[in-house]
Design a protein around this motif. Structure first.
Motif, PDB file in Angstrom:
ATOM      1  N   TRP A  34     -22.873   6.045  31.357  1.00 44.01           N
ATOM      2  CA  TRP A  34     -22.446   4.867  30.278  1.00 44.01           C
ATOM      3  C   TRP A  34     -21.703   4.356  29.557  1.00 44.01           C
ATOM      4  N   GLN A  35     -20.142   4.539  30.258  1.00 41.18           N
ATOM      5  CA  GLN A  35     -19.357   3.306  29.474  1.00 41.18           C
ATOM      6  C   GLN A  35     -18.489   3.663  31.126  1.00 41.18           C
ATOM      7  N   VAL A  36     -17.484   2.157  30.275  1.00 42.57           N
ATOM      8  CA  VAL A  36     -16.829   2.317  31.662  1.00 42.57           C
ATOM      9  C   VAL A  36     -16.080   1.177  30.945  1.00 42.57           C
ATOM     10  N   ALA A  37     -14.518   2.096  30.636  1.00 44.34           N
ATOM     11  CA  ALA A  37     -12.732   2.005  29.481  1.00 44.34           C
ATOM     12  C   ALA A  37     -12.061   1.531  29.862  1.00 44.34           C
ATOM     13  N   VAL A  38     -11.136   0.366  30.563  1.00 41.75           N
ATOM     14  CA  VAL A  38     -10.314   0.307  30.865  1.00 41.75           C
ATOM     15  C   VAL A  38      -9.728  -0.053  29.921  1.00 41.75           C
ATOM     16  N   SER A  39      -8.329   0.441  29.497  1.00 33.72           N
ATOM     17  CA  SER A  39      -7.356  -0.366  28.895  1.00 33.72           C
ATOM     18  C   SER A  39      -6.114  -1.809  29.454  1.00 33.72           C
ATOM     19  N   PRO A  40      -5.818  -2.328  29.157  1.00 31.89           N
ATOM     20  CA  PRO A  40      -5.472  -3.856  29.621  1.00 31.89           C
ATOM     21  C   PRO A  40      -4.072  -2.832  29.859  1.00 31.89           C
ATOM     22  N   LYS A  41      -3.522  -2.067  29.898  1.00 35.54           N
ATOM     23  CA  LYS A  41      -2.283  -1.716  31.196  1.00 35.54           C
ATOM     24  C   LYS A  41      -2.214  -0.911  31.775  1.00 35.54           C
ATOM     25  N   ALA A  42      -3.690  -1.188  31.823  1.00 29.79           N
ATOM     26  CA  ALA A  42      -3.874  -0.602  33.404  1.00 29.79           C
ATOM     27  C   ALA A  42      -4.636  -1.163  33.983  1.00 29.79           C
ATOM     28  N   ARG A  43      -4.933  -2.165  33.836  1.00 25.11           N
ATOM     29  CA  ARG A  43      -6.822  -2.935  34.694  1.00 25.11           C
ATOM     30  C   ARG A  43      -5.276  -4.157  36.009  1.00 25.11           C
ATOM     31  N   GLY A  44      -6.034  -4.323  36.779  1.00 29.56           N
ATOM     32  CA  GLY A  44      -5.896  -5.026  37.203  1.00 29.56           C
ATOM     33  C   GLY A  44      -5.352  -4.024  39.251  1.00 29.56           C
ATOM     34  N   LEU A  45      -5.808  -2.722  38.024  1.00 26.41           N
ATOM     35  CA  LEU A  45      -5.157  -2.123  39.335  1.00 26.41           C
ATOM     36  C   LEU A  45      -6.470  -1.259  40.649  1.00 26.41           C
TER      37      LEU A  45
END
Length: 177
Positions: free
Chosen positions: A82-93
């Motif tokens: 349904w949804q995928v959310a990634v915080s800006p703090k954990a992006r690029g990983l």
């Protein structure tokens, strides 16, 4: 040789099943990840509690920094994300893809032969994530209009395309990770 200390940017968040106490953190994360549709905090609490086996939380330093909500479609061998959310703090990983791999390897998803999700044509981040996931697992990706702007949303929301990814056997998926 790895360093003894990890910086928050290079340390991989811990992936786990959610529980009801994660509801507020999930809700706050989704709110911060535009253009994701916001659900009520109660909805996220129910997802974390009732559908925990087909949802993933990524946690770093006690904070929810990643979330996937999903469920097995009744009477079908299909996992719907349904949804995928990634915080800006954990992006690029590569966290979104890692959460998807974690999810499809769970026992609750053993019967799934397809992963399904809906994506609007303008959501470049979601297209990139699911295309990358399909490539990594060696699955075919197909899409077609599903919930249409005028027919289903009375013109208030862009058409959602149903994306279908063929999943491989669990042992093959484990090797892809």
């Amino acid at each position: 040789m790895p360093k003894d200390t990890d910086t928050p940017r290079t340390r991989m968040p811990r992936l786990r099943k959610p529980d009801a106490t994660d509801g507020a953190g999930i809700w706050a994360l989704v709110k911060s990840c535009k253009p994701l549709d916001e659900n009520s905090m109660y909805c996220n609490l129910i997802q974390a509690d009732h559908f925990r086996d087909t949802c993933v939380v990524a946690e770093m330093d006690g904070e929810v920094v990643g979330w996937i909500s999903g469920h097995m479609i009744p009477d079908k061998q299909q996992l719907f994300v349904w949804q995928v959310a990634v915080s800006p703090k954990a992006r690029g990983l590569g966290l979104g893809r890692k959460m998807l791999l974690e999810l499809v390897e769970r026992e609750a998803c053993d019967d799934a032969v397809h992963l399904k999700t809906t994506i609007t044509k303008g959501n470049d981040a979601s297209w990139a994530l699911f295309s990358s996931f399909a490539r990594v697992i060696g699955g075919d990706l197909e899409d077609q209009p599903h919930f249409e702007r005028d027919t289903h949303f009375e013109g208030h929301h862009d058409t959602e395309h149903m994306v279908t990814i063929t999943l491989r056997a669990p042992k093959e998926l484990a090797r892809a990770a």
